[in-house]
Design a protein around this motif. Structure first.
Motif, PDB file in Angstrom:
ATOM      1  N   ARG A 107       0.743  -1.352   0.172  1.00 55.35           N
ATOM      2  CA  ARG A 107      -0.119   0.052   0.000  1.00 55.35           C
ATOM      3  C   ARG A 107       1.001   1.234  -0.110  1.00 55.35           C
ATOM      4  O   ARG A 107       0.581   2.291  -0.831  1.00 55.35           O
ATOM      5  CB  ARG A 107      -1.000  -0.155   1.190  1.00 55.35           C
ATOM      6  N   VAL A 108       2.090   1.183   0.705  1.00 58.76           N
ATOM      7  CA  VAL A 108       2.870   2.396   0.782  1.00 58.76           C
ATOM      8  C   VAL A 108       3.563   2.587  -0.562  1.00 58.76           C
ATOM      9  O   VAL A 108       3.658   3.824  -0.997  1.00 58.76           O
ATOM     10  CB  VAL A 108       3.997   2.171   1.932  1.00 58.76           C
ATOM     11  N   VAL A 109       4.055   1.552  -1.214  1.00 59.47           N
ATOM     12  CA  VAL A 109       4.690   1.604  -2.432  1.00 59.47           C
ATOM     13  C   VAL A 109       3.423   2.335  -3.474  1.00 59.47           C
ATOM     14  O   VAL A 109       4.054   3.225  -4.127  1.00 59.47           O
ATOM     15  CB  VAL A 109       4.965   0.208  -2.927  1.00 59.47           C
ATOM     16  N   ALA A 110       2.256   1.764  -3.534  1.00 56.17           N
ATOM     17  CA  ALA A 110       1.317   2.357  -4.363  1.00 56.17           C
ATOM     18  C   ALA A 110       1.022   3.928  -4.159  1.00 56.17           C
ATOM     19  O   ALA A 110       0.997   4.709  -5.127  1.00 56.17           O
ATOM     20  CB  ALA A 110       0.209   1.565  -4.199  1.00 56.17           C
ATOM     21  N   ALA A 111       1.139   4.262  -2.976  1.00 55.70           N
ATOM     22  CA  ALA A 111       0.818   5.667  -2.376  1.00 55.70           C
ATOM     23  C   ALA A 111       1.823   6.640  -2.961  1.00 55.70           C
ATOM     24  O   ALA A 111       1.639   7.694  -3.441  1.00 55.70           O
ATOM     25  CB  ALA A 111       0.457   5.674  -0.994  1.00 55.70           C
ATOM     26  N   PHE A 112       3.087   5.922  -2.721  1.00 49.60           N
ATOM     27  CA  PHE A 112       4.184   6.847  -3.102  1.00 49.60           C
ATOM     28  C   PHE A 112       4.510   6.687  -4.476  1.00 49.60           C
ATOM     29  O   PHE A 112       5.244   7.881  -5.007  1.00 49.60           O
ATOM     30  CB  PHE A 112       5.727   6.290  -2.282  1.00 49.60           C
ATOM     31  N   ALA A 113       4.362   6.064  -5.026  1.00 49.82           N
ATOM     32  CA  ALA A 113       4.407   5.802  -6.770  1.00 49.82           C
ATOM     33  C   ALA A 113       3.226   6.884  -7.448  1.00 49.82           C
ATOM     34  O   ALA A 113       3.870   7.308  -8.369  1.00 49.82           O
ATOM     35  CB  ALA A 113       4.269   4.447  -7.206  1.00 49.82           C
ATOM     36  N   ALA A 114       2.369   7.088  -6.634  1.00 51.00           N
ATOM     37  CA  ALA A 114       1.534   7.813  -7.032  1.00 51.00           C
ATOM     38  C   ALA A 114       1.278   9.222  -6.724  1.00 51.00           C
ATOM     39  O   ALA A 114       0.734  10.202  -7.131  1.00 51.00           O
ATOM     40  CB  ALA A 114      -0.045   7.441  -6.918  1.00 51.00           C
ATOM     41  N   GLY A 115       2.298   9.690  -5.751  1.00 51.16           N
ATOM     42  CA  GLY A 115       2.856  10.818  -5.387  1.00 51.16           C
ATOM     43  C   GLY A 115       3.460  11.741  -6.213  1.00 51.16           C
ATOM     44  O   GLY A 115       3.680  11.238  -7.355  1.00 51.16           O
ATOM     45  N   THR A 116       3.681  12.999  -5.878  1.00 50.81           N
ATOM     46  CA  THR A 116       4.016  14.068  -6.933  1.00 50.81           C
ATOM     47  C   THR A 116       5.413  14.870  -6.447  1.00 50.81           C
ATOM     48  O   THR A 116       5.324  14.783  -4.838  1.00 50.81           O
ATOM     49  CB  THR A 116       3.290  15.073  -7.341  1.00 50.81           C
TER      50      THR A 116
ATOM     51  N   GLY B 271       0.898  14.204  -1.984  1.00 45.48           N
ATOM     52  CA  GLY B 271      -0.023  13.066  -2.253  1.00 45.48           C
ATOM     53  C   GLY B 271       0.103  12.003  -1.600  1.00 45.48           C
ATOM     54  O   GLY B 271      -0.878  10.897  -1.750  1.00 45.48           O
ATOM     55  N   ALA B 272       1.170  11.500  -0.826  1.00 41.19           N
ATOM     56  CA  ALA B 272       1.279  10.253  -0.126  1.00 41.19           C
ATOM     57  C   ALA B 272       1.324  10.408   1.103  1.00 41.19           C
ATOM     58  O   ALA B 272       0.949   9.439   1.865  1.00 41.19           O
ATOM     59  CB  ALA B 272       2.236   9.553  -0.732  1.00 41.19           C
ATOM     60  N   GLY B 273       1.493  11.727   1.830  1.00 41.64           N
ATOM     61  CA  GLY B 273       1.768  11.744   3.081  1.00 41.64           C
ATOM     62  C   GLY B 273       3.206  11.382   3.699  1.00 41.64           C
ATOM     63  O   GLY B 273       4.041  11.105   2.980  1.00 41.64           O
ATOM     64  N   SER B 274       3.107  10.702   5.095  1.00 47.50           N
ATOM     65  CA  SER B 274       4.373  10.098   5.487  1.00 47.50           C
ATOM     66  C   SER B 274       4.148   8.827   5.815  1.00 47.50           C
ATOM     67  O   SER B 274       2.946   8.195   5.984  1.00 47.50           O
ATOM     68  CB  SER B 274       4.559  10.712   6.830  1.00 47.50           C
ATOM     69  N   ALA B 275       5.455   7.976   5.888  1.00 47.80           N
ATOM     70  CA  ALA B 275       5.167   6.756   5.992  1.00 47.80           C
ATOM     71  C   ALA B 275       6.440   6.328   6.958  1.00 47.80           C
ATOM     72  O   ALA B 275       7.447   6.904   7.251  1.00 47.80           O
ATOM     73  CB  ALA B 275       5.408   5.692   4.591  1.00 47.80           C
ATOM     74  N   LEU B 276       6.330   5.356   7.935  1.00 45.52           N
ATOM     75  CA  LEU B 276       7.439   4.766   8.648  1.00 45.52           C
ATOM     76  C   LEU B 276       7.316   3.256   8.450  1.00 45.52           C
ATOM     77  O   LEU B 276       6.342   2.263   8.691  1.00 45.52           O
ATOM     78  CB  LEU B 276       6.940   5.056  10.034  1.00 45.52           C
ATOM     79  N   VAL B 277       8.732   2.866   7.887  1.00 49.88           N
ATOM     80  CA  VAL B 277       8.811   1.384   7.487  1.00 49.88           C
ATOM     81  C   VAL B 277       9.696   0.781   8.394  1.00 49.88           C
ATOM     82  O   VAL B 277      10.590   1.217   8.664  1.00 49.88           O
ATOM     83  CB  VAL B 277       9.101   1.424   5.945  1.00 49.88           C
ATOM     84  N   ASP B 278       9.254  -0.260   8.712  1.00 45.96           N
ATOM     85  CA  ASP B 278      10.327  -1.321   9.686  1.00 45.96           C
ATOM     86  C   ASP B 278      10.958  -2.313   8.848  1.00 45.96           C
ATOM     87  O   ASP B 278      10.541  -3.181   8.258  1.00 45.96           O
ATOM     88  CB  ASP B 278       9.379  -2.053  10.754  1.00 45.96           C
ATOM     89  N   PRO B 279      12.431  -2.113   8.594  1.00 46.85           N
ATOM     90  CA  PRO B 279      13.292  -2.881   7.709  1.00 46.85           C
ATOM     91  C   PRO B 279      13.416  -4.163   8.353  1.00 46.85           C
ATOM     92  O   PRO B 279      13.955  -5.245   7.656  1.00 46.85           O
ATOM     93  CB  PRO B 279      14.488  -2.274   7.741  1.00 46.85           C
ATOM     94  N   VAL B 280      13.045  -4.327   9.672  1.00 43.25           N
ATOM     95  CA  VAL B 280      13.283  -5.744  10.396  1.00 43.25           C
ATOM     96  C   VAL B 280      12.018  -6.593   9.995  1.00 43.25           C
ATOM     97  O   VAL B 280      12.157  -7.874   9.456  1.00 43.25           O
ATOM     98  CB  VAL B 280      13.247  -5.609  11.966  1.00 43.25           C
ATOM     99  N   GLY B 281      10.794  -5.999   9.678  1.00 51.31           N
ATOM    100  CA  GLY B 281       9.606  -6.783   9.352  1.00 51.31           C
ATOM    101  C   GLY B 281       9.533  -6.755   7.799  1.00 51.31           C
ATOM    102  O   GLY B 281       9.034  -7.749   7.173  1.00 51.31           O
ATOM    103  N   CYS B 282      10.162  -5.915   7.327  1.00 47.56           N
ATOM    104  CA  CYS B 282      10.488  -5.650   5.584  1.00 47.56           C
ATOM    105  C   CYS B 282      11.713  -5.531   5.078  1.00 47.56           C
ATOM    106  O   CYS B 282      11.914  -4.431   4.828  1.00 47.56           O
ATOM    107  CB  CYS B 282       9.487  -4.547   5.215  1.00 47.56           C
ATOM    108  N   PRO B 283      12.464  -6.536   5.155  1.00 50.53           N
ATOM    109  CA  PRO B 283      13.953  -6.315   4.859  1.00 50.53           C
ATOM    110  C   PRO B 283      14.317  -5.986   3.357  1.00 50.53           C
ATOM    111  O   PRO B 283      15.468  -5.452   2.957  1.00 50.53           O
ATOM    112  CB  PRO B 283      14.554  -7.679   5.451  1.00 50.53           C
ATOM    113  N   ASP B 284      13.300  -6.292   2.721  1.00 54.91           N
ATOM    114  CA  ASP B 284      13.568  -5.970   1.389  1.00 54.91           C
ATOM    115  C   ASP B 284      12.677  -4.877   0.631  1.00 54.91           C
ATOM    116  O   ASP B 284      11.433  -5.098   0.634  1.00 54.91           O
ATOM    117  CB  ASP B 284      13.297  -7.028   0.513  1.00 54.91           C
ATOM    118  N   LEU B 285      13.182  -3.564   0.565  1.00 55.68           N
ATOM    119  CA  LEU B 285      12.363  -2.488   0.067  1.00 55.68           C
ATOM    120  C   LEU B 285      12.572  -2.135  -1.230  1.00 55.68           C
ATOM    121  O   LEU B 285      12.665  -1.059  -1.748  1.00 55.68           O
ATOM    122  CB  LEU B 285      12.662  -1.390   1.070  1.00 55.68           C
ATOM    123  N   SER B 286      13.216  -3.125  -1.874  1.00 54.78           N
ATOM    124  CA  SER B 286      13.692  -3.013  -3.520  1.00 54.78           C
ATOM    125  C   SER B 286      12.353  -2.477  -4.149  1.00 54.78           C
ATOM    126  O   SER B 286      12.387  -1.395  -5.058  1.00 54.78           O
ATOM    127  CB  SER B 286      14.177  -3.894  -3.968  1.00 54.78           C
TER     128      SER B 286
END
Length: 427
Positions: free
Chosen positions: A53-62, A90-105
């Motif tokens: 969901r975060v990926v989609a939101a930030f891809a759609a941001g400007t 357009g996406a706001g802010s996001a906090l991503v945990d790289p422990v739970g999501c180790p691949d943010l490619s």
């Protein structure tokens, strides 16, 4: 008030404890405390579904994207990221945990071609690269502040002096590997990217006003294009206090203790300094204790250290004591480039004279341009040029040498004439 400051003021007219409508520079009045993210603290992303969901939101941001990362330096082994913060229009802010999501490619790919705004980019890029996030272009607000001549370039100081807000910085050195992360830490983390876009825009205006924007762009491009740093050769030589260690056998003790400590720290995933301090390593190297009892009398190996720990450090000392002369490290073997400048007067007086003249020339230019000397041209580049100057002390030869050492075109243009004069005067 700049256009960027006016934009920041407009964005403050939201709920959630944000500052009032008017944003003022620090010179117009006291800074306004920034207490709450404008949309509140975003939930921490810890699984693939939330990440998508975060990926989609930030891809759609400007527009550009503000990026920050929190590490656990001093607590954990290495420099991995334990939280990634982002903000985009357009996406706001996001906090991503790289422990739970180790691949943010996937997030990195979604932001490919977008300008990333970071503060002190070279600190965060290595840990972001490890999790698949690599910018193709960036704007470094700390470096921009240096080039613009700001005396204090920490994020809090920049936000205060440029935008008139006071950021709470009390959690910068906490253990970000803690789980779950406390709410005050998450609020602090979200606020770190809250105004990065506004800060970027204001700094761009200031750099343009000073005629330095193209310089900054060249610096940013160089950072974005730089490959990962190669593994450091003989990292044990960077032990704090190493300058006290003169003899090769003592150097071998430092090496054995450092490598033993590193293996233990990596296995336990703790900062090496929590396993054994640099000062204790140097004390053992200087004393060359004959047994564990002698080692225990040294600072850093006292009563709090268990017998097993003491024996493992003594075993490292014993390995160093048993090495044949041919296997002992050489003094300065890890150093590359010219010798330390303090030895130039004895080794090469002419080079010492060149360096003195070149430093004075660079200092004068930096003062005139109102920026730090090390940002005008790196001290290492000046040393290399003065230690082995080109055979022809002419502008094209000096410029070519500077470019070969990694100087950007704007730097070459600014310093070449003065360096040619300085080198020629001491020839």
């Amino acid at each position: 008030m700049t256009d960027a400051q006016e934009t920041a003021a407009d964005l403050r007219t939201t709920t959630g404890g944000g500052p009032p409508d008017d944003v003022v520079s620090s010179s117009d009045g006291p800074p306004i405390p920034l207490l709450e993210p404008r949309e509140g603290i975003p939930p921490v992303v810890t699984d693939a579904e939330a990440l998508a969901r975060v990926v989609a939101a930030f891809a759609a941001g400007t527009g550009p994207v503000a990026v920050d990362a929190e590490r656990a330096s001093g607590y954990r082994y290495g420099q991995r990221a334990y939280l990634v913060q982002l903000r985009r229009e357009g996406a706001g802010s996001a906090l991503v945990d790289p422990v739970g999501c180790p691949d943010l490619s996937s997030l990195g790919e979604a932001l490919s071609g977008t300008e990333w705004i970071l503060h002190a980019a070279t600190q965060d890029l290595p840990c972001l690269r490890e999790i698949g996030m690599v910018p193709t272009s960036l704007f470094d607000t700390e470096l921009a502040g240096r080039l613009a001549g700001f005396p204090r370039v920490g994020l809090g100081a920049m936000v205060e002096s440029v935008l008139g807000y006071a950021l709470e910085k009390g959690h910068s050195a906490v253990d970000w590997s803690t789980r779950p992360l406390p709410e005050p830490w998450l609020r602090y983390a979200a606020l770190d990217v809250e105004l990065l876009v506004d800060l970027r825009d204001a700094l761009e205006e200031e750099l343009e006003r000073q005629g330095k924007l193209e310089w900054a762009r060249q610096e940013f491009d160089a950072i974005a294009a730089a490959p990962p740093a190669p593994p450091r050769k003989d990292p044990w030589r960077r032990t704090s206090g190493m300058h006290k260690v003169r003899r090769r056998r003592q150097m071998a003790v430092v090496r054995e203790l450092w490598e033993s400590r590193d293996r233990i720290a990596q296995r336990r995933d703790v900062s090496p300094g929590k396993v054994l301090g640099d000062a204790a390593i140097v004390e053992a190297a200087l004393a060359l204790p004959a047994n564990a009892q002698s080692l225990s009398a040294l600072p850093g190996y006292g009563q709090r250290m268990g017998r097993r720990q003491l024996e493992q450090w003594m075993a490292a000392v014993d390995r160093a004591r048993a090495l044949p002369e041919s296997e002992l490290p050489q003094p300065g073997a890890g150093a590359a480039g010219p010798p330390p400048p303090r030895s130039w007067a004895d080794k090469d007086p002419a080079a010492a004279a060149r360096l003195s003249a070149a430093r004075a020339a660079v200092s004068a230019i930096a003062e005139e341009l109102n920026l730090p000397q090390e940002n005008l041209i790196t001290p290492d580049t000046v040393r290399r040029l003065c230690w082995e100057p080109p055979q022809r002390l002419e502008a094209d030869a000096v410029a070519q040498a500077l470019a070969g050492y990694g100087a950007r075109p704007w730097q070459v243009e600014q310093v070449t004439p003065a360096l040619v004069t300085a080198l020629a005067a001491t020839a």
